[in-house]
Design a protein around this motif. Structure first.
Motif, PDB file in Angstrom:
ATOM      1  N   GLU A 162       0.822  -1.205   0.000  1.00 27.44           N
ATOM      2  CA  GLU A 162       0.000   0.000   0.000  1.00 27.44           C
ATOM      3  C   GLU A 162       0.860   1.260   0.000  1.00 27.44           C
ATOM      4  OE1 GLU A 162      -3.887   1.790   2.405  1.00 27.44           O
ATOM      5  OE2 GLU A 162      -3.094  -0.205   2.846  1.00 27.44           O
ATOM      6  N   GLU A 163       1.943   1.234   0.760  1.00 27.24           N
ATOM      7  CA  GLU A 163       2.839   2.391   0.806  1.00 27.24           C
ATOM      8  C   GLU A 163       3.562   2.573  -0.522  1.00 27.24           C
ATOM      9  OE1 GLU A 163       6.842   3.897   3.215  1.00 27.24           O
ATOM     10  OE2 GLU A 163       5.571   2.309   4.061  1.00 27.24           O
ATOM     11  N   LEU A 164       3.972   1.458  -1.107  1.00 30.02           N
ATOM     12  CA  LEU A 164       4.651   1.512  -2.402  1.00 30.02           C
ATOM     13  C   LEU A 164       3.729   2.080  -3.473  1.00 30.02           C
ATOM     14  CD1 LEU A 164       7.416   0.719  -3.562  1.00 30.02           C
ATOM     15  CD2 LEU A 164       6.420  -1.495  -4.185  1.00 30.02           C
ATOM     16  N   GLY A 165       2.488   1.620  -3.482  1.00 26.50           N
ATOM     17  CA  GLY A 165       1.523   2.132  -4.445  1.00 26.50           C
ATOM     18  C   GLY A 165       1.217   3.595  -4.226  1.00 26.50           C
ATOM     19  N   ASP A 166       1.201   4.010  -2.948  1.00 21.37           N
ATOM     20  CA  ASP A 166       0.929   5.413  -2.633  1.00 21.37           C
ATOM     21  C   ASP A 166       2.037   6.324  -3.162  1.00 21.37           C
ATOM     22  OD1 ASP A 166      -0.859   7.279  -1.323  1.00 21.37           O
ATOM     23  OD2 ASP A 166       0.751   7.619   0.115  1.00 21.37           O
ATOM     24  N   ILE A 167       3.279   5.824  -3.146  1.00 19.16           N
ATOM     25  CA  ILE A 167       4.396   6.594  -3.702  1.00 19.16           C
ATOM     26  C   ILE A 167       4.184   6.829  -5.188  1.00 19.16           C
ATOM     27  CG2 ILE A 167       6.864   6.487  -4.277  1.00 19.16           C
ATOM     28  CD1 ILE A 167       7.278   5.047  -1.595  1.00 19.16           C
ATOM     29  N   PHE A 168       3.773   5.765  -5.901  1.00 15.61           N
ATOM     30  CA  PHE A 168       3.518   5.887  -7.339  1.00 15.61           C
ATOM     31  C   PHE A 168       2.386   6.876  -7.608  1.00 15.61           C
ATOM     32  CE2 PHE A 168       5.373   1.461  -7.646  1.00 15.61           C
ATOM     33  CZ  PHE A 168       6.508   1.864  -8.341  1.00 15.61           C
ATOM     34  N   VAL A 195       6.596   5.654 -12.911  1.00 16.17           N
ATOM     35  CA  VAL A 195       7.215   4.387 -12.509  1.00 16.17           C
ATOM     36  C   VAL A 195       8.705   4.580 -12.233  1.00 16.17           C
ATOM     37  CG1 VAL A 195       7.813   2.059 -13.257  1.00 16.17           C
ATOM     38  CG2 VAL A 195       5.519   2.949 -13.696  1.00 16.17           C
ATOM     39  N   LEU A 196       9.396   5.233 -13.151  1.00 21.26           N
ATOM     40  CA  LEU A 196      10.842   5.420 -12.989  1.00 21.26           C
ATOM     41  C   LEU A 196      11.161   6.277 -11.762  1.00 21.26           C
ATOM     42  CD1 LEU A 196      11.982   5.949 -16.701  1.00 21.26           C
ATOM     43  CD2 LEU A 196      11.968   3.855 -15.340  1.00 21.26           C
ATOM     44  N   ASN A 197      10.422   7.358 -11.583  1.00 20.80           N
ATOM     45  CA  ASN A 197      10.666   8.219 -10.417  1.00 20.80           C
ATOM     46  C   ASN A 197      10.324   7.505  -9.109  1.00 20.80           C
ATOM     47  OD1 ASN A 197      11.415  10.182 -12.204  1.00 20.80           O
ATOM     48  ND2 ASN A 197       9.607  11.469 -11.932  1.00 20.80           N
ATOM     49  N   GLY A 198       9.247   6.709  -9.142  1.00 16.73           N
ATOM     50  CA  GLY A 198       8.854   5.972  -7.945  1.00 16.73           C
ATOM     51  C   GLY A 198       9.893   4.943  -7.553  1.00 16.73           C
ATOM     52  N   ILE A 199      10.392   4.188  -8.533  1.00 21.36           N
ATOM     53  CA  ILE A 199      11.438   3.203  -8.257  1.00 21.36           C
ATOM     54  C   ILE A 199      12.693   3.892  -7.734  1.00 21.36           C
ATOM     55  CG2 ILE A 199      12.998   1.535  -9.328  1.00 21.36           C
ATOM     56  CD1 ILE A 199      10.241   0.430  -8.960  1.00 21.36           C
ATOM     57  N   SER A 200      13.005   5.037  -8.323  1.00 26.06           N
ATOM     58  CA  SER A 200      14.186   5.792  -7.896  1.00 26.06           C
ATOM     59  C   SER A 200      14.062   6.217  -6.435  1.00 26.06           C
ATOM     60  CB  SER A 200      14.365   7.027  -8.786  1.00 26.06           C
ATOM     61  OG  SER A 200      15.420   7.840  -8.333  1.00 26.06           O
ATOM     62  N   GLN A 201      12.881   6.692  -6.032  1.00 20.56           N
ATOM     63  CA  GLN A 201      12.673   7.119  -4.646  1.00 20.56           C
ATOM     64  C   GLN A 201      12.854   5.959  -3.670  1.00 20.56           C
ATOM     65  OE1 GLN A 201       9.076   9.355  -3.807  1.00 20.56           O
ATOM     66  NE2 GLN A 201       9.071  10.225  -5.859  1.00 20.56           N
TER      67      GLN A 201
END
Length: 278
Positions: free
Chosen positions: A27-33, A104-110
């Motif tokens: 849920e936290e990972l999805g919220d970042i995206f 996606v790229l920015n989220g993975i980077s974070q």
């Protein structure tokens, strides 16, 4: 996809994604995206109307599908067909792909931080370039005028789009359109989607008898052949459209002969043929 495989990107991308999933709850990972998408492209956030937990899982599944492009391309393209149809119905446009890729790229980077180094960034970038090309092409193929009108529930544009269809192809267009290898029915779409005005127009058009110097045109057979459960579906979804259908299954002569008018009822598909044994 061969370039990705040859450069060893598959293992690098998978390892980074597994580490990202282990570092944060889904849920936290999805919220970042989602927050990143809202920052980059706030004009597309209206497409995400479900609860945050469901949205988070959707983002996770989408990233898994991206990796599937590397690891199992055949399965990816099988899943792409129904996915394209769903997104066309949601109103997703091809030009949204770029914003989603950046998300996606920015989220993975974070999430990965320093581990998202130059090589990792290039690997994810190569993956998204290839995936977005396929997705964009699929969405563009499905964005013909009839489909766009259905998405927008715009009867005026729908009629205008159908006016461009040759008379001999109208029935096919109203009952089955090929979208990237997946068959979509405007009739079924409008009935199941609650688009009463378009559904009524489609039924009336399919049941209208037309003629030119070569032949008669009547879409009844095509309508029932492509939609064998249509009557029960209309009874459940739009019972008030039964009158339109039944009117279209009847023809009467314009002349009165001996105080009588000839009437034909085309109800074989509904009633059956009494002389035939089942």
């Amino acid at each position: 996809a061969l370039d990705v495989l040859e450069s060893g990107d598959v293992e690098l991308i998978r390892a980074g994604w597994e580490e990202a999933k282990e570092s944060r709850p889904a849920e936290e990972l999805g919220d970042i995206f989602f927050k990143e998408l809202a920052r980059i492209a706030p004009h597309v956030t209206h497409l995400f109307k479900r609860p945050k937990r469901i949205q988070a899982l959707q983002f996770i599944n989408v990233v898994e599908m991206l990796l599937c492009f590397n690891e199992d391309p055949e399965h990816f393209f099988i899943d792409l067909k129904p996915l394209t149809i769903r997104h066309i119905k949601y109103g997703v446009k091809a030009d949204y792909a770029r914003a989603f890729g950046m998300t996606v790229l920015n989220g993975i980077s974070q999430v990965l931080g320093d581990k998202f180094d130059d090589r990792c960034k290039k690997a994810w970038g190569r993956l998204w370039t290839r995936v977005s090309s396929c997705v964009t092409r699929a969405l563009n193929v499905g964005s013909n005028l009839v489909i766009v009108s259905l998405v927008q529930d715009d009867i005026d544009n729908f009629i205008e789009a159908m006016d461009c269809v040759p008379r001999g192809e109208r029935f096919e267009t109203l009952t089955k359109i090929d979208v990237n290898g997946e068959v979509v029915s405007p009739l079924d779409w409008s009935v199941m989607g609650g688009q009463v005005t378009i559904a009524r127009w489609v039924i009336d058009d399919l049941c209208a008898i037309r003629a030119d110097r070569n032949t008669y045109y009547y879409g009844r057979e095509t309508m029932f052949e492509t939609h064998p459960g249509l009557v029960s579906k209309i009874c459940r979804q739009m019972p008030h459209l039964l009158d339109n259908m039944l009117d279209g299954l009847m023809w009467h002569a314009s002349m009165v002969v001996d105080s009588r008018v000839r009437v034909n009822y085309y109800v074989r598909e509904m009633y059956g043929i009494p002389t035939e044994t089942v």
